[in-house]
Design a protein around this motif. Structure first.
Motif, PDB file in Angstrom:
ATOM      1  N   TRP A 147       0.807  -1.220   0.000  1.00 12.13           N
ATOM      2  CA  TRP A 147       0.000   0.000   0.000  1.00 12.13           C
ATOM      3  C   TRP A 147       0.842   1.274   0.000  1.00 12.13           C
ATOM      4  O   TRP A 147       0.396   2.307  -0.517  1.00 12.13           O
ATOM      5  CB  TRP A 147      -0.953  -0.003   1.200  1.00 12.13           C
ATOM      6  N   ASN A 148       2.038   1.204   0.566  1.00 11.78           N
ATOM      7  CA  ASN A 148       2.862   2.420   0.613  1.00 11.78           C
ATOM      8  C   ASN A 148       3.386   2.826  -0.764  1.00 11.78           C
ATOM      9  O   ASN A 148       3.995   3.885  -0.907  1.00 11.78           O
ATOM     10  CB  ASN A 148       4.027   2.248   1.590  1.00 11.78           C
ATOM     11  N   GLN A 149       3.130   2.009  -1.784  1.00  9.12           N
ATOM     12  CA  GLN A 149       3.563   2.330  -3.143  1.00  9.12           C
ATOM     13  C   GLN A 149       2.583   3.271  -3.854  1.00  9.12           C
ATOM     14  O   GLN A 149       2.904   3.806  -4.915  1.00  9.12           O
ATOM     15  CB  GLN A 149       3.695   1.050  -3.974  1.00  9.12           C
ATOM     16  N   TYR A 150       1.395   3.452  -3.279  1.00 12.05           N
ATOM     17  CA  TYR A 150       0.331   4.159  -3.982  1.00 12.05           C
ATOM     18  C   TYR A 150       0.048   5.522  -3.352  1.00 12.05           C
ATOM     19  O   TYR A 150       0.246   5.729  -2.154  1.00 12.05           O
ATOM     20  CB  TYR A 150      -0.937   3.305  -4.002  1.00 12.05           C
ATOM     21  N   GLU A 151      -0.430   6.425  -4.175  1.00  9.12           N
ATOM     22  CA  GLU A 151      -0.703   7.788  -3.728  1.00  9.12           C
ATOM     23  C   GLU A 151      -1.860   7.820  -2.736  1.00  9.12           C
ATOM     24  O   GLU A 151      -2.943   7.307  -3.006  1.00  9.12           O
ATOM     25  CB  GLU A 151      -1.039   8.670  -4.931  1.00  9.12           C
ATOM     26  N   ASP A 152      -1.649   8.443  -1.605  1.00  2.96           N
ATOM     27  CA  ASP A 152      -2.657   8.582  -0.557  1.00  2.96           C
ATOM     28  C   ASP A 152      -3.538   9.786  -0.880  1.00  2.96           C
ATOM     29  O   ASP A 152      -3.062  10.921  -0.925  1.00  2.96           O
ATOM     30  CB  ASP A 152      -1.947   8.774   0.790  1.00  2.96           C
ATOM     31  N   ARG A 153      -4.843   9.535  -1.102  1.00  6.95           N
ATOM     32  CA  ARG A 153      -5.756  10.597  -1.505  1.00  6.95           C
ATOM     33  C   ARG A 153      -7.013  10.655  -0.636  1.00  6.95           C
ATOM     34  O   ARG A 153      -7.951  11.395  -0.933  1.00  6.95           O
ATOM     35  CB  ARG A 153      -6.154  10.394  -2.974  1.00  6.95           C
ATOM     36  N   VAL A 154      -7.049   9.883   0.445  1.00 10.76           N
ATOM     37  CA  VAL A 154      -8.292   9.702   1.173  1.00 10.76           C
ATOM     38  C   VAL A 154      -8.741  10.958   1.923  1.00 10.76           C
ATOM     39  O   VAL A 154      -9.949  11.186   2.071  1.00 10.76           O
ATOM     40  CB  VAL A 154      -8.168   8.502   2.140  1.00 10.76           C
ATOM     41  N   VAL A 155      -7.814  11.774   2.381  1.00 10.14           N
ATOM     42  CA  VAL A 155      -8.220  12.968   3.132  1.00 10.14           C
ATOM     43  C   VAL A 155      -8.984  13.935   2.229  1.00 10.14           C
ATOM     44  O   VAL A 155     -10.083  14.399   2.573  1.00 10.14           O
ATOM     45  CB  VAL A 155      -7.003  13.658   3.769  1.00 10.14           C
ATOM     46  N   GLY A 156      -8.424  14.236   1.080  1.00  8.96           N
ATOM     47  CA  GLY A 156      -9.078  15.173   0.175  1.00  8.96           C
ATOM     48  C   GLY A 156     -10.428  14.703  -0.295  1.00  8.96           C
ATOM     49  O   GLY A 156     -11.404  15.467  -0.314  1.00  8.96           O
ATOM     50  N   SER A 157     -10.523  13.432  -0.683  1.00  4.12           N
ATOM     51  CA  SER A 157     -11.791  12.920  -1.203  1.00  4.12           C
ATOM     52  C   SER A 157     -12.851  12.818  -0.111  1.00  4.12           C
ATOM     53  O   SER A 157     -14.040  13.065  -0.352  1.00  4.12           O
ATOM     54  CB  SER A 157     -11.575  11.561  -1.876  1.00  4.12           C
ATOM     55  N   THR A 158     -12.426  12.479   1.112  1.00  3.95           N
ATOM     56  CA  THR A 158     -13.390  12.401   2.210  1.00  3.95           C
ATOM     57  C   THR A 158     -13.884  13.784   2.603  1.00  3.95           C
ATOM     58  O   THR A 158     -15.083  13.984   2.875  1.00  3.95           O
ATOM     59  CB  THR A 158     -12.768  11.698   3.430  1.00  3.95           C
ATOM     60  N   MET A 159     -12.991  14.766   2.628  1.00  7.25           N
ATOM     61  CA  MET A 159     -13.400  16.118   3.008  1.00  7.25           C
ATOM     62  C   MET A 159     -14.343  16.734   1.974  1.00  7.25           C
ATOM     63  O   MET A 159     -15.168  17.592   2.318  1.00  7.25           O
ATOM     64  CB  MET A 159     -12.178  17.001   3.227  1.00  7.25           C
ATOM     65  N   LEU A 160     -14.263  16.303   0.720  1.00  5.51           N
ATOM     66  CA  LEU A 160     -15.259  16.744  -0.263  1.00  5.51           C
ATOM     67  C   LEU A 160     -16.664  16.358   0.186  1.00  5.51           C
ATOM     68  O   LEU A 160     -17.607  17.150   0.077  1.00  5.51           O
ATOM     69  CB  LEU A 160     -14.970  16.114  -1.629  1.00  5.51           C
ATOM     70  N   LEU A 161     -16.799  15.144   0.711  1.00  5.80           N
ATOM     71  CA  LEU A 161     -18.096  14.688   1.188  1.00  5.80           C
ATOM     72  C   LEU A 161     -18.513  15.423   2.456  1.00  5.80           C
ATOM     73  O   LEU A 161     -19.683  15.800   2.612  1.00  5.80           O
ATOM     74  CB  LEU A 161     -18.061  13.180   1.433  1.00  5.80           C
ATOM     75  N   VAL A 162     -17.565  15.631   3.364  1.00  3.87           N
ATOM     76  CA  VAL A 162     -17.880  16.360   4.597  1.00  3.87           C
ATOM     77  C   VAL A 162     -18.398  17.757   4.254  1.00  3.87           C
ATOM     78  O   VAL A 162     -19.400  18.226   4.822  1.00  3.87           O
ATOM     79  CB  VAL A 162     -16.638  16.434   5.502  1.00  3.87           C
ATOM     80  N   GLU A 163     -17.749  18.430   3.314  1.00  7.07           N
ATOM     81  CA  GLU A 163     -18.181  19.769   2.922  1.00  7.07           C
ATOM     82  C   GLU A 163     -19.522  19.734   2.192  1.00  7.07           C
ATOM     83  O   GLU A 163     -20.362  20.636   2.361  1.00  7.07           O
ATOM     84  CB  GLU A 163     -17.100  20.404   2.051  1.00  7.07           C
ATOM     85  N   LEU A 164     -19.742  18.707   1.388  1.00 13.20           N
ATOM     86  CA  LEU A 164     -21.035  18.562   0.717  1.00 13.20           C
ATOM     87  C   LEU A 164     -22.153  18.385   1.734  1.00 13.20           C
ATOM     88  O   LEU A 164     -23.216  19.010   1.631  1.00 13.20           O
ATOM     89  CB  LEU A 164     -20.993  17.357  -0.230  1.00 13.20           C
ATOM     90  N   PHE A 165     -21.920  17.541   2.737  1.00 13.43           N
ATOM     91  CA  PHE A 165     -22.936  17.321   3.765  1.00 13.43           C
ATOM     92  C   PHE A 165     -23.172  18.607   4.569  1.00 13.43           C
ATOM     93  O   PHE A 165     -24.308  18.898   4.957  1.00 13.43           O
ATOM     94  CB  PHE A 165     -22.511  16.184   4.691  1.00 13.43           C
ATOM     95  N   ASP A 166     -22.115  19.365   4.814  1.00 17.37           N
ATOM     96  CA  ASP A 166     -22.279  20.665   5.473  1.00 17.37           C
ATOM     97  C   ASP A 166     -23.208  21.567   4.663  1.00 17.37           C
ATOM     98  O   ASP A 166     -24.089  22.237   5.217  1.00 17.37           O
ATOM     99  CB  ASP A 166     -20.917  21.361   5.614  1.00 17.37           C
ATOM    100  N   HIS A 167     -22.994  21.589   3.368  1.00 16.78           N
ATOM    101  CA  HIS A 167     -23.788  22.456   2.488  1.00 16.78           C
ATOM    102  C   HIS A 167     -25.272  22.116   2.575  1.00 16.78           C
ATOM    103  O   HIS A 167     -26.125  23.022   2.581  1.00 16.78           O
ATOM    104  CB  HIS A 167     -23.293  22.323   1.052  1.00 16.78           C
ATOM    105  N   TYR A 168     -25.571  20.809   2.649  1.00 17.89           N
ATOM    106  CA  TYR A 168     -26.972  20.387   2.698  1.00 17.89           C
ATOM    107  C   TYR A 168     -27.471  20.175   4.131  1.00 17.89           C
ATOM    108  O   TYR A 168     -28.599  19.719   4.326  1.00 17.89           O
ATOM    109  CB  TYR A 168     -27.161  19.121   1.866  1.00 17.89           C
ATOM    110  N   LYS A 169     -26.618  20.509   5.097  1.00 17.66           N
ATOM    111  CA  LYS A 169     -26.998  20.453   6.516  1.00 17.66           C
ATOM    112  C   LYS A 169     -27.517  19.075   6.918  1.00 17.66           C
ATOM    113  O   LYS A 169     -28.576  18.934   7.532  1.00 17.66           O
ATOM    114  CB  LYS A 169     -28.033  21.529   6.838  1.00 17.66           C
ATOM    115  N   VAL A 170     -26.734  18.039   6.554  1.00 13.84           N
ATOM    116  CA  VAL A 170     -27.087  16.673   6.924  1.00 13.84           C
ATOM    117  C   VAL A 170     -25.908  16.016   7.637  1.00 13.84           C
ATOM    118  O   VAL A 170     -24.743  16.369   7.407  1.00 13.84           O
ATOM    119  CB  VAL A 170     -27.488  15.816   5.697  1.00 13.84           C
ATOM    120  N   GLN A 171     -26.226  15.098   8.518  1.00 13.60           N
ATOM    121  CA  GLN A 171     -25.208  14.280   9.173  1.00 13.60           C
ATOM    122  C   GLN A 171     -25.294  12.850   8.640  1.00 13.60           C
ATOM    123  O   GLN A 171     -26.379  12.378   8.286  1.00 13.60           O
ATOM    124  CB  GLN A 171     -25.399  14.273  10.696  1.00 13.60           C
ATOM    125  N   GLY A 172     -24.144  12.197   8.583  1.00 12.93           N
ATOM    126  CA  GLY A 172     -24.100  10.820   8.119  1.00 12.93           C
ATOM    127  C   GLY A 172     -23.276   9.956   9.051  1.00 12.93           C
ATOM    128  O   GLY A 172     -22.720  10.420  10.053  1.00 12.93           O
TER     129      GLY A 172
END
Length: 290
Positions: free
Chosen positions: A25-50
């Motif tokens: 796994w250490n051979q591959y680009e770590d992208r999980v923070v950015g992609s997850t925060m896109l969802l967190v910000e989307l949920f903020d916009h629509y005022k929903v919790q998941g």
């Protein structure tokens, strides 16, 4: 009618699509923070919790991500330790993996973690004892029994609505909440997340969830990497590339339409809306592994 909004937090290279060994796994680009925060910000916009089912290894590497998710009021749940298929692990290996994820998540949030989802819905009949382990380790809710079979996992004919599992005549102190399917004309139609959500047209997703909501709350699930069309494109087998990469450019618009059309909340809150769920006996195959 409200529905459960759930996210399986794993990076693009951790999926069962590629099945890379953890040691690579250490051979591959770590992208999980950015992609997850896109969802967190989307949920903020629509005022929903998941409900965010987070891998222990992701949480350990990015505790600030878990903190950010919890700080926005979302429910923190376990997706296991290292995204390993439970039906390929011994029960003791599963217990160790489960304890690791729970310890890491609780250490970051300071709160008990009570909900679990198996990687790739990988609790199958020869691993039903994993449900007992979940109850023993303090989990109250599982969302792992996919009520249809695929080449990877799933349990054909298992209940498609929430229930209490019964093993060897013992009703477990655990609620099973399967991924939502549409039952129509004798067919079981998956649509509520992952590859199915990316593949099916938006109008069908809305129609199907409305059909479900005429009777009960539903559940949708997504993965952060499904909102990351810029992720590396690997030279994999054609069917793997299709399953993993198809529809990445349109996932955000589809989810936004669902958020605009339906009411969503955490899985824990959905469960609290109904006090009683029926017990259902789960039959284990003979010669099951330990």
């Amino acid at each position: 009618m409200r529905n459960a909004l759930t996210v399986d937090v794993e990076d693009w290279y951790m999926t069962s699509d590629f099945s890379f060994d953890v040691s690579t796994w250490n051979q591959y680009e770590d992208r999980v923070v950015g992609s997850t925060m896109l969802l967190v910000e989307l949920f903020d916009h629509y005022k929903v919790q998941g409900t965010f089912f987070i891998l222990g290894c992701v949480a350990e590497r990015h505790p600030e991500l878990v903190e950010a998710i919890a700080r926005r009021g979302h429910e923190i749940a376990s997706h296991g330790g290292w995204h390993q298929m439970i039906n390929r692990m011994s029960l003791e290996e599963f217990r160790d993996d489960l304890r690791y994820s729970k310890q890491v998540l609780e250490g970051i949030t300071g709160k008990s973690v009570r909900l679990f989802r198996a990687p790739s819905w990988s609790i199958t009949p020869d691993r039903y004892e994993a449900l007992r382990i979940l109850a023993e380790e303090g989990f109250h809710v599982d969302s792992s029994l996919q009520p249809f079979r695929t080449p990877l996992s799933g349990v054909s004919g298992s209940p498609h609505t929430p229930f209490q599992p019964v093993l060897n005549d013992e009703t477990l102190s655990l609620l099973e909440f399967p991924p939502t399917v549409l039952k129509k004309a004798g067919m079981t139609i998956p649509f509520c997340g992952g590859f199915y959500l990316r593949t099916l047209p938006t109008w069908f997703l809305i129609w199907a969830l409305r059909q479900v909501n005429a009777e009960r709350s539903g559940l949708i699930y997504v993965h952060p990497w499904e909102f990351d069309p810029e992720q590396p494109r690997l030279d994999a087998a054609p069917h793997i590339k299709f399953i993993h990469y198809y529809g990445l450019n349109g996932t955000m618009k589809k989810l936004e339409r669902l958020l605009q059309t339906f009411q969503f909340t955490t899985l824990g809150e959905i469960i609290g809306l109904q006090p009683n769920y029926p017990p259902v006996a789960l039959l284990q195959p003979k010669g099951r592994l330990a």
